[in-house]
Design a protein around this motif. Sequence first.
Motif, PDB file in Angstrom:
ATOM      1  N   ALA A 184      -9.537  -7.670  13.432  1.00 29.97           N
ATOM      2  CA  ALA A 184      -9.458  -7.244  14.840  1.00 29.97           C
ATOM      3  C   ALA A 184      -7.855  -7.307  15.190  1.00 29.97           C
ATOM      4  CB  ALA A 184     -10.382  -7.653  15.839  1.00 29.97           C
ATOM      5  N   THR A 185      -7.330  -6.588  16.111  1.00 27.02           N
ATOM      6  CA  THR A 185      -5.923  -6.790  16.526  1.00 27.02           C
ATOM      7  C   THR A 185      -5.865  -7.751  17.222  1.00 27.02           C
ATOM      8  OG1 THR A 185      -5.777  -4.328  16.527  1.00 27.02           O
ATOM      9  CG2 THR A 185      -4.219  -5.642  17.622  1.00 27.02           C
ATOM     10  N   GLN A 186      -4.729  -8.714  17.024  1.00 23.59           N
ATOM     11  CA  GLN A 186      -4.220  -9.752  18.010  1.00 23.59           C
ATOM     12  C   GLN A 186      -3.245  -9.284  18.690  1.00 23.59           C
ATOM     13  OE1 GLN A 186      -5.990 -13.177  17.936  1.00 23.59           O
ATOM     14  NE2 GLN A 186      -7.383 -11.413  16.931  1.00 23.59           N
ATOM     15  N   SER A 187      -2.212  -8.414  17.962  1.00 27.59           N
ATOM     16  CA  SER A 187      -1.354  -7.506  18.446  1.00 27.59           C
ATOM     17  C   SER A 187      -0.638  -6.608  17.825  1.00 27.59           C
ATOM     18  CB  SER A 187      -0.054  -8.485  18.831  1.00 27.59           C
ATOM     19  OG  SER A 187       0.625  -8.984  17.734  1.00 27.59           O
ATOM     20  N   VAL A 188      -0.214  -5.638  18.301  1.00 24.05           N
ATOM     21  CA  VAL A 188       0.502  -4.395  17.788  1.00 24.05           C
ATOM     22  C   VAL A 188       1.844  -4.128  18.309  1.00 24.05           C
ATOM     23  CG1 VAL A 188       0.469  -2.022  17.559  1.00 24.05           C
ATOM     24  CG2 VAL A 188      -1.692  -3.167  17.271  1.00 24.05           C
ATOM     25  N   GLY A 189       2.779  -4.039  17.573  1.00 27.96           N
ATOM     26  CA  GLY A 189       4.075  -3.731  17.925  1.00 27.96           C
ATOM     27  C   GLY A 189       4.690  -2.422  17.627  1.00 27.96           C
ATOM     28  N   VAL A 190       5.302  -1.865  18.539  1.00 30.17           N
ATOM     29  CA  VAL A 190       5.896  -0.544  18.373  1.00 30.17           C
ATOM     30  C   VAL A 190       7.323  -0.555  18.640  1.00 30.17           C
ATOM     31  CG1 VAL A 190       3.868   0.626  18.531  1.00 30.17           C
ATOM     32  CG2 VAL A 190       5.116  -0.013  20.694  1.00 30.17           C
ATOM     33  N   SER A 191       8.314  -0.187  17.753  1.00 28.52           N
ATOM     34  CA  SER A 191       9.679   0.105  18.026  1.00 28.52           C
ATOM     35  C   SER A 191       9.813   1.100  19.056  1.00 28.52           C
ATOM     36  CB  SER A 191      10.331   0.262  16.742  1.00 28.52           C
ATOM     37  OG  SER A 191       9.761   1.960  16.371  1.00 28.52           O
TER      38      SER A 191
ATOM     39  N   GLN B  24       0.746  -1.199   0.045  1.00 26.98           N
ATOM     40  CA  GLN B  24      -0.009  -0.110  -0.212  1.00 26.98           C
ATOM     41  C   GLN B  24       0.801   1.274   0.069  1.00 26.98           C
ATOM     42  OE1 GLN B  24      -0.383   2.538   2.671  1.00 26.98           O
ATOM     43  NE2 GLN B  24      -2.548   2.735   2.992  1.00 26.98           N
ATOM     44  N   ARG B  25       0.443   2.194  -0.876  1.00 29.14           N
ATOM     45  CA  ARG B  25       1.312   3.529  -0.951  1.00 29.14           C
ATOM     46  C   ARG B  25       0.138   4.767  -0.718  1.00 29.14           C
ATOM     47  NH1 ARG B  25       5.229   3.811  -5.741  1.00 29.14           N
ATOM     48  NH2 ARG B  25       3.679   2.679  -6.798  1.00 29.14           N
ATOM     49  N   THR B  26       0.598   5.915  -0.304  1.00 24.27           N
ATOM     50  CA  THR B  26      -0.360   6.800  -0.103  1.00 24.27           C
ATOM     51  C   THR B  26       0.256   8.080  -0.479  1.00 24.27           C
ATOM     52  OG1 THR B  26      -0.293   7.157   2.338  1.00 24.27           O
ATOM     53  CG2 THR B  26      -1.983   5.938   1.441  1.00 24.27           C
ATOM     54  N   TRP B  27      -0.195   9.167  -0.822  1.00 27.19           N
ATOM     55  CA  TRP B  27       0.061  10.592  -1.123  1.00 27.19           C
ATOM     56  C   TRP B  27      -0.858  11.617  -0.598  1.00 27.19           C
ATOM     57  CZ3 TRP B  27      -0.173   6.336  -4.333  1.00 27.19           C
ATOM     58  CH2 TRP B  27       1.190   5.885  -4.903  1.00 27.19           C
TER      59      TRP B  27
ATOM     60  N   ALA C 127      -9.451 -15.042   7.904  1.00 27.99           N
ATOM     61  CA  ALA C 127      -8.166 -14.485   7.437  1.00 27.99           C
ATOM     62  C   ALA C 127      -7.407 -14.006   8.382  1.00 27.99           C
ATOM     63  CB  ALA C 127      -8.289 -13.524   6.154  1.00 27.99           C
ATOM     64  N   GLU C 128      -6.014 -14.022   8.376  1.00 27.29           N
ATOM     65  CA  GLU C 128      -5.148 -13.209   9.153  1.00 27.29           C
ATOM     66  C   GLU C 128      -4.309 -12.402   8.437  1.00 27.29           C
ATOM     67  OE1 GLU C 128      -4.347 -17.260  12.097  1.00 27.29           O
ATOM     68  OE2 GLU C 128      -3.033 -16.511  10.848  1.00 27.29           O
ATOM     69  N   PHE C 129      -3.896 -11.285   8.842  1.00 27.06           N
ATOM     70  CA  PHE C 129      -3.200 -10.306   8.211  1.00 27.06           C
ATOM     71  C   PHE C 129      -2.067  -9.665   9.002  1.00 27.06           C
ATOM     72  CE2 PHE C 129      -4.718  -6.616   5.068  1.00 27.06           C
ATOM     73  CZ  PHE C 129      -3.425  -6.527   4.556  1.00 27.06           C
ATOM     74  N   VAL C 130      -0.983  -9.577   8.394  1.00 21.85           N
ATOM     75  CA  VAL C 130       0.354  -9.244   9.005  1.00 21.85           C
ATOM     76  C   VAL C 130       0.891  -8.121   8.206  1.00 21.85           C
ATOM     77  CG1 VAL C 130       2.823 -10.052   9.494  1.00 21.85           C
ATOM     78  CG2 VAL C 130       0.917 -11.833   9.615  1.00 21.85           C
ATOM     79  N   ILE C 131       0.945  -7.047   8.933  1.00 22.56           N
ATOM     80  CA  ILE C 131       1.398  -5.752   8.305  1.00 22.56           C
ATOM     81  C   ILE C 131       2.535  -5.097   8.912  1.00 22.56           C
ATOM     82  CG2 ILE C 131       0.493  -3.260   7.894  1.00 22.56           C
ATOM     83  CD1 ILE C 131      -2.360  -4.660   7.997  1.00 22.56           C
ATOM     84  N   ALA C 132       3.374  -4.392   8.359  1.00 23.44           N
ATOM     85  CA  ALA C 132       4.608  -3.854   8.833  1.00 23.44           C
ATOM     86  C   ALA C 132       4.556  -2.435   8.218  1.00 23.44           C
ATOM     87  CB  ALA C 132       5.892  -4.448   8.474  1.00 23.44           C
ATOM     88  N   GLN C 133       5.047  -1.276   8.981  1.00 24.16           N
ATOM     89  CA  GLN C 133       5.048   0.123   8.554  1.00 24.16           C
ATOM     90  C   GLN C 133       6.320   0.489   9.070  1.00 24.16           C
ATOM     91  OE1 GLN C 133       1.765   1.225  10.886  1.00 24.16           O
ATOM     92  NE2 GLN C 133       0.208  -0.340  10.099  1.00 24.16           N
ATOM     93  N   PRO C 134       6.895   1.543   8.081  1.00 32.34           N
ATOM     94  CA  PRO C 134       8.159   2.196   8.216  1.00 32.34           C
ATOM     95  C   PRO C 134       8.141   3.169   9.387  1.00 32.34           C
ATOM     96  CG  PRO C 134       6.781   2.985   6.348  1.00 32.34           C
ATOM     97  CD  PRO C 134       6.134   2.007   6.947  1.00 32.34           C
ATOM     98  N   THR C 135       6.930   3.394   9.950  1.00 27.50           N
ATOM     99  CA  THR C 135       6.877   4.138  11.207  1.00 27.50           C
ATOM    100  C   THR C 135       7.043   3.451  12.526  1.00 27.50           C
ATOM    101  OG1 THR C 135       4.353   3.436  10.978  1.00 27.50           O
ATOM    102  CG2 THR C 135       5.218   5.682  10.336  1.00 27.50           C
ATOM    103  N   GLY C 136       7.706   2.153  12.321  1.00 26.58           N
ATOM    104  CA  GLY C 136       8.203   1.571  13.406  1.00 26.58           C
ATOM    105  C   GLY C 136       6.848   0.664  14.096  1.00 26.58           C
ATOM    106  N   ILE C 137       5.765   0.322  13.062  1.00 26.77           N
ATOM    107  CA  ILE C 137       4.689  -0.246  13.930  1.00 26.77           C
ATOM    108  C   ILE C 137       4.430  -1.521  13.153  1.00 26.77           C
ATOM    109  CG2 ILE C 137       2.089  -0.028  14.088  1.00 26.77           C
ATOM    110  CD1 ILE C 137       2.682   2.860  14.246  1.00 26.77           C
TER     111      ILE C 137
ATOM    112  N   GLY D 144       2.650  -6.096   3.778  1.00 24.65           N
ATOM    113  CA  GLY D 144       2.235  -7.186   4.515  1.00 24.65           C
ATOM    114  C   GLY D 144       1.840  -8.553   3.984  1.00 24.65           C
ATOM    115  N   TYR D 145       1.181  -9.496   4.533  1.00 20.63           N
ATOM    116  CA  TYR D 145       0.506 -10.921   4.059  1.00 20.63           C
ATOM    117  C   TYR D 145      -0.786 -11.068   4.455  1.00 20.63           C
ATOM    118  CZ  TYR D 145       5.426 -11.070   2.783  1.00 20.63           C
ATOM    119  OH  TYR D 145       6.782 -11.181   2.367  1.00 20.63           O
TER     120      TYR D 145
END
Length: 153
Positions: free
Chosen positions: A103-110, A52-55, A77-87, A67-68
């Motif tokens: 719905a969230t199973q877990s959110v990770g933050v750097s 996904q990209r936005t402008w 379905a399950e969705f795994v997502i990575a963001q360059p904002t460290g999330i 993600g996948y």
Amino acid sequence: MTELAPPLEPLAFLLGTWRGRGRGDYPTIESFEYDEEITFSHVGKPFLVYHQRTWDLDGRPLHTEMGYVRPVGTDGAEFVIAQPTGITEIHAGPLDGQTLRLATQSVGVSPTAKEVRAVARTISVDGDTMTYRLDMEAVGQPLQFHLEAELRR
Ligand code: HEM
């Protein structure tokens, strides 16, 4: 053409490149609009690849994520997502026709990422139109609207 892995058939309605416009808001920020491109593709294995990209409306890059999507039987379905904002987000949820409610199973933050505690995403496809809504619990605010968009394949 790589053949679609049979477990992906219930999610095949997501495949393609989608372009459209969205709007965002949150109590702590100014509301905004954005252009978006989403691609769901596959490589012959039983998962979808998501990019996904936005402008902003002047063409400057905003949020992006990758993600996948993993099918769970024929109705989830399950969705795994990575963001360059460290999330990172790990979701699971039911597939109801062509609507996926995650719905969230877990959110990770750097260590330097903003505080995000939960995210809920609903993605719906009707013909060649995709709509989604994203709610989040972040920066001390309860779960509420952050984004919605409508895209065409
Ligand atoms: C279409 C995708 C997205 C767009 C276009 C977008 C855009 C924005 C914009 C323009 C802001 C305000 C300026 C800024 O802080 O950068 C913002 C803030 C924020 N967004 Fe998003 N965002 C998107 C997706 C997400 C996602 C998926 C998450 C979390 C999982 C997220 C979490 C946040 C947070 C935590 C803030 C900061 C709020 C604050 O500091 O008060 N955003 N977003």
